[in-house]
Design a protein around this motif. Structure first.
Motif, short mmCIF file in Angstrom:
data_model
loop_
_atom_site.label_atom_id
_atom_site.label_comp_id
_atom_site.label_asym_id
_atom_site.label_seq_id
_atom_site.Cartn_x
_atom_site.Cartn_y
_atom_site.Cartn_z
N HIS A 24 -6.47 19.52 102.06
CA HIS A 24 -5.58 18.37 101.87
C HIS A 24 -5.63 17.98 100.40
O HIS A 24 -6.43 18.51 99.61
N THR A 49 -1.38 18.91 106.44
CA THR A 49 -0.23 18.33 105.76
C THR A 49 0.89 18.03 106.75
O THR A 49 1.54 16.98 106.68
N TYR A 76 -0.23 15.00 108.79
CA TYR A 76 -0.15 13.77 108.00
C TYR A 76 1.31 13.32 107.86
O TYR A 76 1.60 12.13 107.81
#
Length: 288
Positions: free
Chosen positions: A177, A209, A212
């Motif tokens: 990340h 990713t 998120y």
């Protein structure tokens, strides 16, 4: 926090590094202490059983560097054991900050393209590493929560065993990340926290990713730029549901072990557990 700084200072003295001005940057599962006078960053692990693992991480860092992978380099060739703490020293990128998603995608492409080494250097990815330890340490989980998470882990483990991955196998970072890829003002990028480097499906490195983005932490355009830069959208993979599920369990157990005595963390933990149970996760998940 004081314990991490003290351990780093003692270890620095043994390693011949100057510890003046040592200060903690963060303390989570491990402590991170900066020693500005030595240009060093100390990672402090409160578990002496991890000594050999940390020593191996230093070897892996040098191996990755030899293959032109952008990584932060060790300053001391072996970790130092101080009062039950394992301390390793790394170069400190004083003006480094979290890389952007396009840079992360490009560096992951470079990492995933290098030859896979013998398993004597890198082991295979364990997607459920630390699960039992984190649950056992999580005093805010009641018995029903622990049973729920364990049963969910078991279902996901069976799905993982049957999963097929489009991208084959590669060397992966394991915890890829933005905060684990630093970028300096002069353009240098460097992966940090190399303890999870392993052999596994590249999709694993792309999942955080994408997840998120689902949490709302990245916009649609930011995620699209990441996908374009890497050349693959992990959400198109048949393995996406299990990748997503495992990562959400890991994010929840990580939070659970640090939720005691923090109203915000406990509130978010309860929300994560509720949404995992009712199938609406990761709606409303916030970061820490």
């Amino acid at each position: 926090m004081d314990e991490a700084v003290s351990a780093a200072a003692q270890a620095a003295a043994r390693a011949g590094l100057v510890a003046d001005g040592a200060r903690a940057l963060r303390v989570g599962e491990n402590g991170v202490v900066v020693l500005p006078a030595a240009g060093a960053l100390a990672r402090v692990i409160p578990d002496e059983s991890q000594f050999d693992h940390v020593r191996h991480e230093l070897v892996v860092a040098k191996w990755l560097f030899s293959h032109d992978v952008p990584v932060v380099l060790p300053l001391v060739p072996a970790p130092v054991l101080v009062g039950g703490f394992v301390v390793s020293f790394w170069e400190f990128l004083a003006n480094g900050g979290s890389a952007d998603l396009v840079t992360l995608a490009g560096c992951l492409r470079r990492l995933h393209a290098i030859p896979t080494p013998p398993t004597s250097l890198l082991t295979r990815l364990d997607p459920f590493a630390r699960f039992e330890k984190r649950v056992a340490a999580a005093t805010m989980l009641d018995d029903a929560d622990s049973v729920f998470l364990t049963e969910l882990r078991d279902r996901l483990a069976e799905q993982w065993r049957r999963a097929n991955f489009d991208l084959g196998e590669a060397v992966i970072h394991g915890d890829a990340h933005m905060d684990n890829l630093l970028q300096t003002r002069d353009g240098r990028a460097a992966f940090v926290d190399l303890e999870t480097v392993a052999i596994g499906p590249p999709e694993w490195d792309l999942t955080l990713t994408a997840l998120y983005h689902e949490c709302g932490w990245f916009s649609a355009s930011e995620y699209a730029n990441f996908v374009d830069a890497y050349g693959y959208d992990v959400r198109t993979s048949a393995a996406w549901p299990v990748l997503r599920g495992i990562r959400m369990v890991r994010m929840t157990t990580w939070l659970a072990q640090s939720a005691e005595n923090s109203f915000e963390r406990e509130t978010q933990l309860r929300h994560r557990l509720a949404t995992l149970r009712d199938g609406t996760a990761p709606a409303g998940w916030t970061g820490f």
